[in-house]
Design a protein around this motif. Sequence first.
Motif, PDB file in Angstrom:
ATOM      1  N   ASP A 132      -5.655 -10.401   0.447  1.00 16.18           N
ATOM      2  CA  ASP A 132      -4.147  -9.573   0.751  1.00 16.18           C
ATOM      3  C   ASP A 132      -3.738  -9.650   2.392  1.00 16.18           C
ATOM      4  N   ALA A 133      -4.415 -10.479   3.092  1.00 20.27           N
ATOM      5  CA  ALA A 133      -4.092 -10.612   4.459  1.00 20.27           C
ATOM      6  C   ALA A 133      -2.467 -10.854   4.624  1.00 20.27           C
ATOM      7  N   GLY A 134      -1.862 -11.795   3.724  1.00 17.25           N
ATOM      8  CA  GLY A 134      -0.689 -11.920   3.766  1.00 17.25           C
ATOM      9  C   GLY A 134       0.253 -10.636   3.686  1.00 17.25           C
ATOM     10  N   GLU A 135       0.064  -9.787   2.790  1.00 15.68           N
ATOM     11  CA  GLU A 135       0.631  -8.638   2.243  1.00 15.68           C
ATOM     12  C   GLU A 135       0.823  -7.633   3.302  1.00 15.68           C
ATOM     13  N   ILE A 136      -0.533  -7.587   4.251  1.00 12.23           N
ATOM     14  CA  ILE A 136      -0.529  -6.684   5.066  1.00 12.23           C
ATOM     15  C   ILE A 136       0.326  -7.026   6.274  1.00 12.23           C
ATOM     16  N   LEU A 137       0.503  -8.319   6.605  1.00  9.02           N
ATOM     17  CA  LEU A 137       1.214  -8.975   7.865  1.00  9.02           C
ATOM     18  C   LEU A 137       2.770  -8.664   7.145  1.00  9.02           C
ATOM     19  N   ARG A 138       3.101  -8.983   6.140  1.00  6.39           N
ATOM     20  CA  ARG A 138       4.316  -8.516   5.429  1.00  6.39           C
ATOM     21  C   ARG A 138       4.744  -7.325   5.738  1.00  6.39           C
ATOM     22  N   ARG A 139       4.046  -6.469   5.346  1.00  4.26           N
ATOM     23  CA  ARG A 139       4.324  -4.782   5.197  1.00  4.26           C
ATOM     24  C   ARG A 139       4.404  -4.550   6.696  1.00  4.26           C
ATOM     25  N   SER A 140       3.656  -5.110   7.416  1.00  2.00           N
ATOM     26  CA  SER A 140       3.502  -4.545   8.915  1.00  2.00           C
ATOM     27  C   SER A 140       4.666  -5.094   9.666  1.00  2.00           C
ATOM     28  N   LEU A 141       5.155  -6.092   9.411  1.00  2.00           N
ATOM     29  CA  LEU A 141       6.474  -6.766  10.031  1.00  2.00           C
ATOM     30  C   LEU A 141       7.514  -6.007   9.406  1.00  2.00           C
ATOM     31  N   SER A 142       7.795  -5.464   8.248  1.00  2.00           N
ATOM     32  CA  SER A 142       8.685  -4.638   7.824  1.00  2.00           C
ATOM     33  C   SER A 142       8.776  -3.337   8.392  1.00  2.00           C
ATOM     34  N   PHE A 143       7.604  -2.809   8.551  1.00  4.09           N
ATOM     35  CA  PHE A 143       7.462  -1.419   9.250  1.00  4.09           C
ATOM     36  C   PHE A 143       7.918  -1.421  10.557  1.00  4.09           C
ATOM     37  N   LEU A 144       7.550  -2.476  11.219  1.00  4.46           N
ATOM     38  CA  LEU A 144       7.804  -2.547  12.794  1.00  4.46           C
ATOM     39  C   LEU A 144       9.296  -2.958  12.664  1.00  4.46           C
ATOM     40  N   ALA A 145      10.009  -3.535  11.962  1.00  6.61           N
ATOM     41  CA  ALA A 145      11.420  -3.921  12.049  1.00  6.61           C
ATOM     42  C   ALA A 145      12.204  -2.435  12.015  1.00  6.61           C
ATOM     43  N   ASP A 146      11.649  -1.478  10.986  1.00  5.22           N
ATOM     44  CA  ASP A 146      12.213  -0.225  10.726  1.00  5.22           C
ATOM     45  C   ASP A 146      12.075   0.544  11.899  1.00  5.22           C
ATOM     46  N   LEU A 147      10.909   0.494  12.736  1.00  4.95           N
ATOM     47  CA  LEU A 147      10.828   1.412  14.000  1.00  4.95           C
ATOM     48  C   LEU A 147      11.728   0.844  14.978  1.00  4.95           C
ATOM     49  N   ALA A 148      11.834  -0.548  15.215  1.00  7.11           N
ATOM     50  CA  ALA A 148      12.730  -1.112  16.069  1.00  7.11           C
ATOM     51  C   ALA A 148      14.238  -0.932  15.696  1.00  7.11           C
ATOM     52  N   GLY A 149      14.615  -0.291  14.847  1.00  4.21           N
ATOM     53  CA  GLY A 149      16.000   0.166  14.433  1.00  4.21           C
ATOM     54  C   GLY A 149      16.804  -1.206  13.697  1.00  4.21           C
ATOM     55  N   ALA A 150      15.843  -1.893  13.247  1.00  4.40           N
ATOM     56  CA  ALA A 150      16.447  -3.177  12.436  1.00  4.40           C
ATOM     57  C   ALA A 150      16.791  -2.595  11.065  1.00  4.40           C
ATOM     58  N   PRO A 151      17.608  -2.891  10.197  1.00  3.65           N
ATOM     59  CA  PRO A 151      17.813  -2.685   8.829  1.00  3.65           C
ATOM     60  C   PRO A 151      16.370  -2.945   8.022  1.00  3.65           C
ATOM     61  N   PRO A 152      16.256  -1.926   7.108  1.00  5.83           N
ATOM     62  CA  PRO A 152      14.539  -1.865   6.289  1.00  5.83           C
ATOM     63  C   PRO A 152      14.938  -3.234   5.271  1.00  5.83           C
ATOM     64  N   ALA A 153      13.576  -3.793   5.650  1.00  7.51           N
ATOM     65  CA  ALA A 153      13.577  -4.787   4.656  1.00  7.51           C
ATOM     66  C   ALA A 153      13.615  -4.523   2.939  1.00  7.51           C
ATOM     67  N   VAL A 154      14.255  -5.341   2.365  1.00  6.97           N
ATOM     68  CA  VAL A 154      14.454  -5.167   0.784  1.00  6.97           C
ATOM     69  C   VAL A 154      13.149  -5.139  -0.057  1.00  6.97           C
ATOM     70  N   GLY A 155      12.786  -4.409  -0.846  1.00  9.30           N
ATOM     71  CA  GLY A 155      11.791  -4.550  -1.929  1.00  9.30           C
ATOM     72  C   GLY A 155      10.269  -4.346  -1.275  1.00  9.30           C
ATOM     73  N   VAL A 156      10.223  -3.655  -0.154  1.00 10.72           N
ATOM     74  CA  VAL A 156       8.785  -3.756   0.342  1.00 10.72           C
ATOM     75  C   VAL A 156       8.353  -2.285   0.743  1.00 10.72           C
ATOM     76  N   ALA A 157       9.078  -1.276   0.157  1.00  4.97           N
ATOM     77  CA  ALA A 157       8.487  -0.001   0.396  1.00  4.97           C
ATOM     78  C   ALA A 157       7.281   0.409  -0.263  1.00  4.97           C
ATOM     79  N   GLY A 158       6.315   1.067   0.206  1.00  3.41           N
ATOM     80  CA  GLY A 158       5.366   1.670  -0.318  1.00  3.41           C
ATOM     81  C   GLY A 158       5.552   2.936  -1.162  1.00  3.41           C
ATOM     82  N   ARG A 159       4.622   3.670  -1.370  1.00  6.12           N
ATOM     83  CA  ARG A 159       4.700   5.131  -1.960  1.00  6.12           C
ATOM     84  C   ARG A 159       4.792   5.953  -0.816  1.00  6.12           C
ATOM     85  N   THR A 160       6.133   6.582  -0.938  1.00  8.12           N
ATOM     86  CA  THR A 160       6.584   7.449   0.441  1.00  8.12           C
ATOM     87  C   THR A 160       6.216   8.814  -0.076  1.00  8.12           C
ATOM     88  N   ARG A 161       5.738   9.635   0.752  1.00  8.30           N
ATOM     89  CA  ARG A 161       5.530  11.059   0.628  1.00  8.30           C
ATOM     90  C   ARG A 161       6.827  11.618   1.136  1.00  8.30           C
TER      91      ARG A 161
END
Length: 268
Positions: free
Chosen positions: A239-268
């Motif tokens: 699952d190394a590729g999945e870790i990288l993909r999710r991390s990049l999407s998370f960082l994009a959100d932190l940086a203020g970029a539009p959120p990636a589509v279809g990669v949200a996890g379980r949000t509390r």
Amino acid sequence: MTVRPGAEAFARDGDDVGVLLLHGFTGNPSSLRPWAEGLAAAGRTVRLPRLPGHGTSVRDMARTGWPDWLAEAETTFRDLRRRCRVVAVGGLSMGGALALALAQKYGPAHNPGPLPGVDGVILVNPAVRLTDPRLGALPVLRWVLPWLPPVGNDVKRPGVKEDAYDRIPSHALHSMLRGYRTVVADLPAVSQPLLVLRSTEDHVVPASSSALILDRVTSSRADEVILRDSYHVATIDNDAGEILRRSLSFLADLAGAPPAVGVAGRTR
């Protein structure tokens, strides 16, 4: 002190979004190197330090403990923070506990000094709780048995092996567990956005460790992503590729970029 080939620290400068990655107990940067290189290839500024006593010899590690590892993580974080507009901290196993400790110290409630704090946290199979009942005897046992059996190399992918020590220094393990208790006690101080990636089958850290983190942090965003094809060292597993993909999407959100589509996890 000779560093094992492949265990060297990794540093790459990119844009103004920085990521500090921290490896696990008895391991070294090689177990996070693909994750770090993937983030760097995407243009992020990445730091992956080699924690004291790791990646050299187990006797070196026996002379270190939680305060040494946390000090190295903090020094690297502060350097990265001076360079970048946004900084996330992440880690595998014990590295996840160290990342949480930084988020606690450099969070909105406690951040010392003029530097901005930690903006987000990414954890892979984080260790803040171990359930082996034998650990209860460790405060006494460490004076009798200086070495314990190894816990490294929990990898599902055929042909992939973690470069971890072949035994555990008892005093270092005791120090780590004391560090975990401090992190757990201050989990409500973690209020930054949080991404937890957890393997369904992990032979080192129980699922209750991630559950405890998700239950006690005060983050307005706390996502849990389930990794179904990896064991504990998921950063070099299937699952190394999945870790990288999710991390990049998370960082994009932190940086203020539009959120990636279809990669949200379980949000509390």
